[in-house]
Design a protein around this motif. Structure first.
Motif, PDB file in Angstrom:
ATOM      1  N   ALA A  29       0.826  -1.203   0.000  1.00 41.42           N
ATOM      2  CA  ALA A  29       0.000   0.000   0.000  1.00 41.42           C
ATOM      3  C   ALA A  29       0.864   1.258   0.000  1.00 41.42           C
ATOM      4  O   ALA A  29       0.599   2.215  -0.747  1.00 41.42           O
ATOM      5  CB  ALA A  29      -0.939  -0.005   1.197  1.00 41.42           C
ATOM      6  N   THR A  30       1.927   1.263   0.809  1.00 35.39           N
ATOM      7  CA  THR A  30       2.786   2.441   0.895  1.00 35.39           C
ATOM      8  C   THR A  30       3.505   2.705  -0.416  1.00 35.39           C
ATOM      9  O   THR A  30       3.491   3.827  -0.947  1.00 35.39           O
ATOM     10  CB  THR A  30       3.815   2.266   2.028  1.00 35.39           C
ATOM     11  N   LEU A  36       2.101   6.119  -7.292  1.00 34.10           N
ATOM     12  CA  LEU A  36       1.003   6.795  -7.981  1.00 34.10           C
ATOM     13  C   LEU A  36       1.069   8.302  -7.767  1.00 34.10           C
ATOM     14  O   LEU A  36       0.768   9.083  -8.689  1.00 34.10           O
ATOM     15  CB  LEU A  36      -0.336   6.245  -7.488  1.00 34.10           C
ATOM     16  N   ALA A  37       1.456   8.742  -6.559  1.00 37.58           N
ATOM     17  CA  ALA A  37       1.571  10.178  -6.296  1.00 37.58           C
ATOM     18  C   ALA A  37       2.679  10.796  -7.147  1.00 37.58           C
ATOM     19  O   ALA A  37       2.504  11.868  -7.741  1.00 37.58           O
ATOM     20  CB  ALA A  37       1.834  10.408  -4.815  1.00 37.58           C
ATOM     21  N   VAL A  38       3.835  10.114  -7.199  1.00 38.55           N
ATOM     22  CA  VAL A  38       4.938  10.614  -8.026  1.00 38.55           C
ATOM     23  C   VAL A  38       4.515  10.666  -9.495  1.00 38.55           C
ATOM     24  O   VAL A  38       4.792  11.642 -10.209  1.00 38.55           O
ATOM     25  CB  VAL A  38       6.182   9.722  -7.843  1.00 38.55           C
ATOM     26  N   LEU A  44       0.909  14.938 -14.741  1.00 38.77           N
ATOM     27  CA  LEU A  44      -0.149  15.949 -14.782  1.00 38.77           C
ATOM     28  C   LEU A  44       0.367  17.370 -14.612  1.00 38.77           C
ATOM     29  O   LEU A  44      -0.342  18.327 -14.954  1.00 38.77           O
ATOM     30  CB  LEU A  44      -1.191  15.653 -13.704  1.00 38.77           C
ATOM     31  N   ILE A  45       1.572  17.528 -14.085  1.00 34.61           N
ATOM     32  CA  ILE A  45       2.091  18.882 -13.825  1.00 34.61           C
ATOM     33  C   ILE A  45       3.387  19.126 -14.592  1.00 34.61           C
ATOM     34  O   ILE A  45       3.474  20.044 -15.416  1.00 34.61           O
ATOM     35  CB  ILE A  45       2.307  19.095 -12.311  1.00 34.61           C
ATOM     36  N   VAL A  46       4.409  18.310 -14.329  1.00 36.74           N
ATOM     37  CA  VAL A  46       5.742  18.589 -14.876  1.00 36.74           C
ATOM     38  C   VAL A  46       5.777  18.396 -16.390  1.00 36.74           C
ATOM     39  O   VAL A  46       6.203  19.288 -17.136  1.00 36.74           O
ATOM     40  CB  VAL A  46       6.799  17.701 -14.182  1.00 36.74           C
ATOM     41  N   ALA A 165       6.304   4.748 -13.261  1.00 33.52           N
ATOM     42  CA  ALA A 165       5.913   4.861 -11.853  1.00 33.52           C
ATOM     43  C   ALA A 165       4.417   4.608 -11.680  1.00 33.52           C
ATOM     44  O   ALA A 165       3.989   3.926 -10.735  1.00 33.52           O
ATOM     45  CB  ALA A 165       6.282   6.249 -11.314  1.00 33.52           C
ATOM     46  N   GLY A 166       3.605   5.147 -12.585  1.00 33.67           N
ATOM     47  CA  GLY A 166       2.165   4.914 -12.492  1.00 33.67           C
ATOM     48  C   GLY A 166       1.798   3.456 -12.705  1.00 33.67           C
ATOM     49  O   GLY A 166       0.941   2.900 -12.000  1.00 33.67           O
ATOM     50  N   ILE A 167       2.467   2.814 -13.667  1.00 29.26           N
ATOM     51  CA  ILE A 167       2.171   1.405 -13.939  1.00 29.26           C
ATOM     52  C   ILE A 167       2.558   0.535 -12.754  1.00 29.26           C
ATOM     53  O   ILE A 167       1.788  -0.339 -12.320  1.00 29.26           O
ATOM     54  CB  ILE A 167       2.909   0.962 -15.218  1.00 29.26           C
TER      55      ILE A 167
END
Length: 375
Positions: A29-30, A36-38, A44-46, A165-167
């Protein structure tokens, strides 16, 4: 072979299992949420902001008189100094000191070598072009060279990190779900329900990272990533079906004992609620005895395992087993389940060494116990 007359032994490791289960839940979970946050920040931003900057640079036009920073300002001058920096893996770069016509000195960094086309040399007249306060490219007599401040493909690096990272974050959430709700389906240390999705996500993550750096646009990188994900959604269930078929039913491993003719020292572990448990010291198998070394080399002091220790069956490692696996990750460990007056004992050793353990245990009935060794 150790498959005949096998008794079913119910081993209660509920406390250890719950602790290891909670560790898997918390770790998955951690790591999943962090990944997902990274990924969200990068994708979405960088990456969009850098893509917009590159698009603005491509749309920029030469400055008119007294133009602002959003136009291309070209300044003629001369190359006064070149400093090269050789780096491993082809990451060489060089720094060029440029002197403008008015005498102002500026430093610019380029990837590669000054000997690469277009060739840069001291005393050469070039034209340096600025955009938003930074030198973006230089026009040499033989062609144009973009500096390391070139913004056209800057979105590639954050996407090359953000997509994988998302995957892998999605895999982390699947791992969390498996440990929390589905871990009763398999006790193997490496269940196919985890390694098959990890393999699929790893392949997609690799393709996504490569596509982000080479596809040429954000849309193309997303398209390649989506296509590879669809392929793995088809292939992974097939691999999972094969793995399930191979692991179905009884997981007892058939193994022929090998009686050692001399002492053999190898990595192993003896675990359980017994006084002769070992955690990292090598095992010593010999004719008529099996021992745990009490010194790292395994050549001097031995503690023999008691004659009451009886082998039950050989099987793969379980995540419910007490303790961790062998320290050497290159080994292929198996576990020999034993009993010592009703107390469960687990002997872990590499697949190629475990037959010597079985042979040493079985030969005790035919050979007089070896005398205890002394240094």
């Amino acid at each position: 072979m150790l498959r005949q007359n096998v008794r079913v032994v119910i081993i209660d490791n509920s406390g250890t299992s719950r602790r290891r289960n909670r560790a898997g839940i918390y770790a998955s979970a951690t790591l999943g949420c962090l990944a997902l946050a990274v990924s969200a920040v990068l994708l979405l931003i960088v990456a969009p902001s850098r893509f917009d900057e590159g698009r603005d640079f491509n749309a920029a036009r030469p400055c008119a008189a007294h133009g602002g920073d959003d136009c291309l300002r070209s300044v003629p001058g001369t190359v006064a100094e070149i400093t090269t920096h050789d780096k491993p893996k082809g990451n060489d770069y060089y720094q060029l000191v440029f002197v403008e016509a008015g005498g102002q000195r500026r430093g610019v960094t380029f990837s590669g070598s000054p000997a690469e086309a277009p060739v840069a040399s001291v005393g050469q007249d070039i034209e340096l072009t600025y955009w938003r306060g930074q030198a973006r490219f230089a026009d040499y007599p033989s062609g144009r060279k973009y500096s390391q401040a070139d913004p056209r493909d800057d979105y590639g690096a954050p996407m090359a990190w953000g997509l994988p990272a998302g995957i892998m974050g999605l895999y982390g959430m699947w791992s969390w779900l498996w440990w929390a709700k589905l871990s009763h389906l398999s006790r193997r240390r490496s269940p196919w329900q985890l390694w098959v999705p990890m393999l699929g996500c790893g392949v997609v993550a690799g393709v996504a990272g490569f596509a982000a750096m080479t596809a040429g646009s954000m849309g193309a990188a997303w398209l390649v990533t989506g296509a590879s994900a669809l392929v793995m959604l088809v292939v992974s269930p097939m691999i999972g079906l094969i793995a399930w078929w191979r692991q179905r039913g009884d997981d007892t491993v058939a193994m022929e004992p090998l009686v050692p003719t001399g002492e053999r020292v190898f990595a192993g572990a003896v675990r359980g609620e017994i006084p002769y448990a070992s955690h990292g010291a090598p095992l010593v198998a010999g004719p008529g005895f099996l021992a745990v070394s009490i010194e790292p080399a395994g050549a001097l002091l031995h503690r023999q395992l008691p004659p009451s220790l009886a082998p039950v069956r050989v099987r793969p490692e379980y995540w419910t087993d007490p303790g961790a696996g062998l320290a050497d990750k290159k080994t292929k460990p198996l576990v020999l389940e034993c009993e010592d007056n009703g107390v469960p004992v687990f002997i872990t050793a590499d697949r190629k060494d475990l037959p010597w353990v079985l042979g040493a245990l079985q030969s005790r009935a035919l050979t007089a116990p070896a005398a205890a060794r002394r240094p």
